[in-house]
Design a protein around this motif. Structure first.
Motif, PDB file in Angstrom:
ATOM      1  N   TYR A   7      37.458  41.881  17.668  1.00  0.00           N
ATOM      2  CA  TYR A   7      36.294  42.169  18.503  1.00  0.00           C
ATOM      3  C   TYR A   7      35.035  41.747  17.768  1.00  0.00           C
ATOM      4  O   TYR A   7      34.778  42.196  16.651  1.00  0.00           O
ATOM      5  N   CYS A  12      29.384  40.562  22.265  1.00  0.00           N
ATOM      6  CA  CYS A  12      29.566  41.371  23.476  1.00  0.00           C
ATOM      7  C   CYS A  12      28.264  41.402  24.280  1.00  0.00           C
ATOM      8  O   CYS A  12      27.174  41.599  23.732  1.00  0.00           O
ATOM      9  N   CYS A  26      37.076  44.006  29.661  1.00  0.00           N
ATOM     10  CA  CYS A  26      38.174  43.999  28.686  1.00  0.00           C
ATOM     11  C   CYS A  26      38.984  45.287  28.764  1.00  0.00           C
ATOM     12  O   CYS A  26      40.220  45.272  28.682  1.00  0.00           O
ATOM     13  N   ILE A  35      42.281  49.156  24.233  1.00  0.00           N
ATOM     14  CA  ILE A  35      40.856  49.024  23.926  1.00  0.00           C
ATOM     15  C   ILE A  35      40.131  50.297  24.331  1.00  0.00           C
ATOM     16  O   ILE A  35      40.200  50.720  25.486  1.00  0.00           O
ATOM     17  N   ARG A  39      35.149  49.767  22.387  1.00  0.00           N
ATOM     18  CA  ARG A  39      35.704  48.441  22.116  1.00  0.00           C
ATOM     19  C   ARG A  39      36.491  48.399  20.814  1.00  0.00           C
ATOM     20  O   ARG A  39      36.608  47.348  20.177  1.00  0.00           O
ATOM     21  N   PHE A  61      36.018  39.553  22.601  1.00  0.00           N
ATOM     22  CA  PHE A  61      37.346  39.519  21.994  1.00  0.00           C
ATOM     23  C   PHE A  61      37.788  38.070  21.871  1.00  0.00           C
ATOM     24  O   PHE A  61      37.619  37.268  22.799  1.00  0.00           O
TER      25      PHE A  61
END
Length: 354
Positions: A7, A12, A26, A35, A39, A61
């Motif tokens: 991650y 993100c 995700c 997850i 995250r 990811f």
């Protein structure tokens, strides 16, 4: 088994720019609930199916071997990718589920220059079939907008331990070669630090988009289908879409009154024109600009773009902001008066509520 999915917090969308509707793609797509809401990836639950990578717009990811994959696509004379349940050959990928729209377009572009074959196990009997379904839907979108594309071949050749005729891959491209050696030395130590090895990396353009541009650059006249943002005449030039874009794919430029102090009326102290500039290569189709546009002036449409336009800057809208005809304040609706003037206008010339 060491998890090779990491991650990247800095990639993100939730980290790049705060937004009321937090992206949870995700989390929602993961078939194993590996997850967490923060995250965090549970390596014991993760099967490396790639679904989180396929739906994540910005490489939150990513697979640790993704750079080697695109290196392989460019350097090999014949592209052969196999999932872990298939006979070995070429380059091992976690699952077809890792390919998003950009990934499929990249494979198709390479298929114009050399054979491309995906070797799989029996997907219908695989525990990761839900991830594969996500990727297949992405391929269908590509195929519907580019029906005459070069073919990508798929072979079903499950590795049942009886067929030893798998194709030997070049050592430099064996996905798990170096990891196998590490595991033999110290499995626990690798599991401790490998998931965090590249977790602090941050980059603007996702790897799948970088791979697409790399393949497209080889033939600058080639055109591919790409979803491009367009703006309708309903736009009030508020500029919120540019402000909310986490990728910086939209930029707003303004031209102000050159000397507002010399004007007699305060109504003339304003922005004369405003432009919206789009950089397609940065757009990851997260839909935040569409969601934030209250009057629904934005939409996507598929267009055939070449490398020059995909990596360039495109003017998608030019207009003048709206101002109240009575008090001169900036308004963000297609009306003549602001809320205050509209509700207090004795002649009822315009109403905010109509």
């Amino acid at each position: 088994m060491t998890c090779q999915v990491v991650y990247h917090n800095g990639n993100c969308l939730n980290t790049k720019k705060a937004y009321t509707n937090t992206c949870r793609l995700c989390i929602e797509v993961c078939p194993y609930q590996a997850i967490s809401e923060y995250r965090q990836l549970d390596a014991q639950k993760c099967s490396e199916c790639g679904a989180c990578m396929a739906v994540c717009p910005s490489d939150g990811f990513v697979d640790t071997q993704i750079d080697k994959l695109y290196e392989y696509l460019e350097e090999t004379n014949e592209i052969r990718l196999n999932c872990p349940k298939a006979l070995p050959g070429g380059f091992e990928i976690p699952c077809l589920g890792m390919f998003d729209i950009d990934g499929w377009v990249t494979l198709i572009l390479w298929a114009k220059k050399k054979p491309v074959t995906l070797v799989t196990g029996v997907c219908s009997a695989c525990e990761d079939r839900s991830a594969c379904t996500v990727s297949v839907q992405a391929f269908k979108q590509v195929h519907s907008s580019w029906p005459d594309h070069p073919p990508v071949h798929i072979q079903v050749r499950p590795d049942d331990g009886r067929d030893s005729k798998g194709i030997e891959a070049p050592k430099s491209f064996k996905r798990s070669l170096s990891l196998d050696n590490w595991r033999q030395k110290s499995m626990k130590q690798v599991e401790h630090w490998l998931p965090n090895l590249t977790a602090d990396q941050t980059y603007l353009i996702p790897k799948s988009r970088q791979g697409l541009l790399q393949a497209l650059e080889k033939d600058e006249d080639e055109k591919i289908p790409f979803r491009v943002l367009s703006v309708s005449r309903l736009c009030t030039n508020c500029g919120v879409c540019a402000s909310i874009c986490p990728q910086g794919a939209l930029q707003k430029t303004e031209e102000w009154d050159p000397d507002p102090a010399a004007k007699e009326s305060p109504l003339e102290d304003k922005i004369l024109s405003q432009r919206l500039i789009l950089e397609p290569q940065k757009c990851v189709h997260c839909n935040r600009c569409l969601d934030v546009c209250r009057i629904e002036a934005l939409s996507y449409s598929s267009k055939m773009l070449n490398y020059r336009f995909l990596t360039g800057k495109v003017l998608i809208h030019e207009g003048s902001p709206l101002y109240c005809k009575q008090c001169g304040k900036r308004i963000f609706d297609n009306t003549e008066l602001c809320l205050v003037c509209s509700t207090s206008d004795p002649k009822g010339r315009s109403s905010f509520f109509l």
